[in-house]
Design a protein around this motif. Structure first.
Motif, PDB file in Angstrom:
ATOM      1  N   GLN A   1      67.774  34.627  26.761  1.00 24.22           N
ATOM      2  CA  GLN A   1      66.421  35.201  27.491  1.00 24.22           C
ATOM      3  C   GLN A   1      65.900  33.911  27.543  1.00 24.22           C
ATOM      4  N   GLU A   2      66.049  33.686  28.467  1.00 26.36           N
ATOM      5  CA  GLU A   2      65.194  31.932  29.388  1.00 26.36           C
ATOM      6  C   GLU A   2      63.911  32.491  30.223  1.00 26.36           C
ATOM      7  N   LEU A   3      62.903  30.985  29.892  1.00 28.42           N
ATOM      8  CA  LEU A   3      61.892  31.681  30.440  1.00 28.42           C
ATOM      9  C   LEU A   3      61.784  30.684  31.887  1.00 28.42           C
ATOM     10  N   ASP A   4      61.205  30.577  32.354  1.00 23.71           N
ATOM     11  CA  ASP A   4      60.853  30.005  33.979  1.00 23.71           C
ATOM     12  C   ASP A   4      59.636  30.699  34.906  1.00 23.71           C
ATOM     13  N   GLN A   5      58.598  29.899  35.180  1.00 25.31           N
ATOM     14  CA  GLN A   5      57.747  30.357  36.005  1.00 25.31           C
ATOM     15  C   GLN A   5      56.582  30.648  35.342  1.00 25.31           C
ATOM     16  N   VAL A   6      56.633  29.331  34.281  1.00 28.68           N
ATOM     17  CA  VAL A   6      55.817  29.673  32.773  1.00 28.68           C
ATOM     18  C   VAL A   6      54.275  29.427  33.747  1.00 28.68           C
ATOM     19  N   GLN A   7      53.495  30.207  33.230  1.00 27.21           N
ATOM     20  CA  GLN A   7      51.782  29.224  33.213  1.00 27.21           C
ATOM     21  C   GLN A   7      51.303  29.651  31.919  1.00 27.21           C
ATOM     22  N   ILE A   8      50.373  29.044  31.388  1.00 25.46           N
ATOM     23  CA  ILE A   8      49.569  28.979  30.802  1.00 25.46           C
ATOM     24  C   ILE A   8      48.259  28.649  30.693  1.00 25.46           C
ATOM     25  N   GLU A   9      47.218  29.951  30.337  1.00 25.85           N
ATOM     26  CA  GLU A   9      45.973  29.666  30.395  1.00 25.85           C
ATOM     27  C   GLU A   9      44.973  29.585  29.665  1.00 25.85           C
ATOM     28  N   PHE A  10      43.850  29.290  28.419  1.00 27.13           N
ATOM     29  CA  PHE A  10      43.308  29.653  27.676  1.00 27.13           C
ATOM     30  C   PHE A  10      41.740  29.881  27.863  1.00 27.13           C
ATOM     31  N   TYR A  11      41.423  30.551  26.505  1.00 26.99           N
ATOM     32  CA  TYR A  11      40.292  31.373  26.871  1.00 26.99           C
ATOM     33  C   TYR A  11      40.393  31.290  25.064  1.00 26.99           C
ATOM     34  N   GLY A  12      39.135  30.323  24.649  1.00 27.02           N
ATOM     35  CA  GLY A  12      39.020  29.332  23.478  1.00 27.02           C
ATOM     36  C   GLY A  12      40.472  29.274  22.249  1.00 27.02           C
ATOM     37  N   ASP A  13      40.346  29.954  21.655  1.00 25.60           N
ATOM     38  CA  ASP A  13      41.904  30.788  20.949  1.00 25.60           C
ATOM     39  C   ASP A  13      42.657  31.155  21.266  1.00 25.60           C
ATOM     40  N   THR A  14      42.440  31.890  22.678  1.00 31.98           N
ATOM     41  CA  THR A  14      43.169  32.531  22.364  1.00 31.98           C
ATOM     42  C   THR A  14      44.203  32.453  23.639  1.00 31.98           C
ATOM     43  N   ALA A  15      45.298  32.736  23.908  1.00 31.32           N
ATOM     44  CA  ALA A  15      46.282  31.841  25.294  1.00 31.32           C
ATOM     45  C   ALA A  15      47.244  32.739  25.605  1.00 31.32           C
ATOM     46  N   VAL A  16      46.515  33.215  27.599  1.00 35.24           N
ATOM     47  CA  VAL A  16      47.641  34.279  28.127  1.00 35.24           C
ATOM     48  C   VAL A  16      48.655  33.410  28.867  1.00 35.24           C
TER      49      VAL A  16
ATOM     50  N   MET B   1      51.186  16.836  20.320  1.00 34.39           N
ATOM     51  CA  MET B   1      51.581  18.205  20.848  1.00 34.39           C
ATOM     52  C   MET B   1      50.251  19.249  21.829  1.00 34.39           C
ATOM     53  N   SER B   2      50.554  18.948  22.474  1.00 38.91           N
ATOM     54  CA  SER B   2      49.406  19.169  23.087  1.00 38.91           C
ATOM     55  C   SER B   2      49.260  20.955  22.882  1.00 38.91           C
ATOM     56  N   PRO B   3      47.516  21.668  23.388  1.00 40.04           N
ATOM     57  CA  PRO B   3      47.639  23.149  22.824  1.00 40.04           C
ATOM     58  C   PRO B   3      48.790  23.956  24.040  1.00 40.04           C
ATOM     59  N   LYS B   4      49.435  23.393  25.187  1.00 38.14           N
ATOM     60  CA  LYS B   4      49.845  23.874  26.254  1.00 38.14           C
ATOM     61  C   LYS B   4      51.507  24.160  25.238  1.00 38.14           C
ATOM     62  N   ASP B   5      51.474  22.420  24.972  1.00 35.88           N
ATOM     63  CA  ASP B   5      52.780  22.238  24.690  1.00 35.88           C
ATOM     64  C   ASP B   5      53.032  23.163  23.228  1.00 35.88           C
ATOM     65  N   ALA B   6      52.719  23.428  22.541  1.00 38.38           N
ATOM     66  CA  ALA B   6      52.157  24.198  21.323  1.00 38.38           C
ATOM     67  C   ALA B   6      52.241  25.936  21.909  1.00 38.38           C
ATOM     68  N   VAL B   7      51.820  26.412  22.345  1.00 35.52           N
ATOM     69  CA  VAL B   7      52.391  27.677  22.907  1.00 35.52           C
ATOM     70  C   VAL B   7      53.840  27.734  23.465  1.00 35.52           C
ATOM     71  N   LEU B   8      53.926  27.571  24.281  1.00 35.00           N
ATOM     72  CA  LEU B   8      55.251  27.003  25.361  1.00 35.00           C
ATOM     73  C   LEU B   8      55.922  27.257  23.784  1.00 35.00           C
ATOM     74  N   ARG B   9      56.029  25.725  23.199  1.00 36.53           N
ATOM     75  CA  ARG B   9      57.280  25.660  21.486  1.00 36.53           C
ATOM     76  C   ARG B   9      56.986  27.504  21.248  1.00 36.53           C
ATOM     77  N   ALA B  10      56.357  28.177  20.652  1.00 34.48           N
ATOM     78  CA  ALA B  10      55.710  29.144  20.243  1.00 34.48           C
ATOM     79  C   ALA B  10      56.397  30.478  20.765  1.00 34.48           C
ATOM     80  N   ALA B  11      56.873  30.375  22.188  1.00 29.44           N
ATOM     81  CA  ALA B  11      56.990  31.148  23.005  1.00 29.44           C
ATOM     82  C   ALA B  11      58.733  31.014  23.086  1.00 29.44           C
ATOM     83  N   LEU B  12      59.010  29.880  23.092  1.00 27.27           N
ATOM     84  CA  LEU B  12      60.572  29.279  23.364  1.00 27.27           C
ATOM     85  C   LEU B  12      61.280  29.934  21.782  1.00 27.27           C
ATOM     86  N   GLU B  13      60.724  29.465  20.644  1.00 28.21           N
ATOM     87  CA  GLU B  13      61.076  30.057  19.601  1.00 28.21           C
ATOM     88  C   GLU B  13      60.882  31.370  19.093  1.00 28.21           C
ATOM     89  N   ARG B  14      60.269  31.899  19.553  1.00 27.43           N
ATOM     90  CA  ARG B  14      60.315  33.437  19.867  1.00 27.43           C
ATOM     91  C   ARG B  14      62.169  33.809  20.707  1.00 27.43           C
TER      92      ARG B  14
END
Length: 125
Positions: free
Chosen positions: A64-79, A1-14
């Motif tokens: 709670q639905e998310l759309d227009q999702v954008q994810i940027e990475f800064y080392g081990d931090t994602a926004v 799983m890509s880091p972007k997919d992993a962050v999105l998955r964490a957000a959706l799980e939250r």
């Protein structure tokens, strides 16, 4: 799983855990030093967030639905930035609204955990 997919998955799980009122899942997904600022400007730590949005029962999410999702990475931090569509009941009153959210995730040995989030009212379209 890509880091972007992993962050999105964490957000959706939250979001799913919030809708289910699943405190244990939220404790796994949110960092112990979690800070949240809600659309009204109230700042909460992890325990205050869990009390307000899960334990007290005054607030109950139906969706709670998310759309227009954008994810940027800064080392081990994602926004993550996104538009949220919330439908919930607060103190017996049903509301539905759109918000903008910024969520900051850090990569830990337990996976991507949300360390900070802020929600603001979305502009009307």
């Amino acid at each position: 799983m890509s880091p972007k997919d992993a962050v999105l998955r964490a957000a959706l799980e939250r979001s799913a855990a919030l809708v289910k009122g699943d405190r244990e899942a939220l404790e796994r997904l949110l960092h112990p030093n979690f800070t949240y600022i809600n659309a009204g400007g109230a700042r909460m730590n992890l325990e205050e967030y869990l009390q307000t949005y899960v334990s007290l029962g005054d607030m109950r999410w139906e969706q709670q639905e998310l759309d227009q999702v954008q994810i940027e990475f800064y080392g081990d931090t994602a926004v993550l930035t996104a538009r949220l569509h919330d439908r919930a009941t607060h103190q017996g009153r049903v509301f539905e609204a759109y918000f903008q959210t910024t969520q900051v995730y850090v990569h830990t040995p337990q996976g991507w955990r949300c360390v900070a989030a802020q929600t603001t009212q979305a502009p009307q379209e």
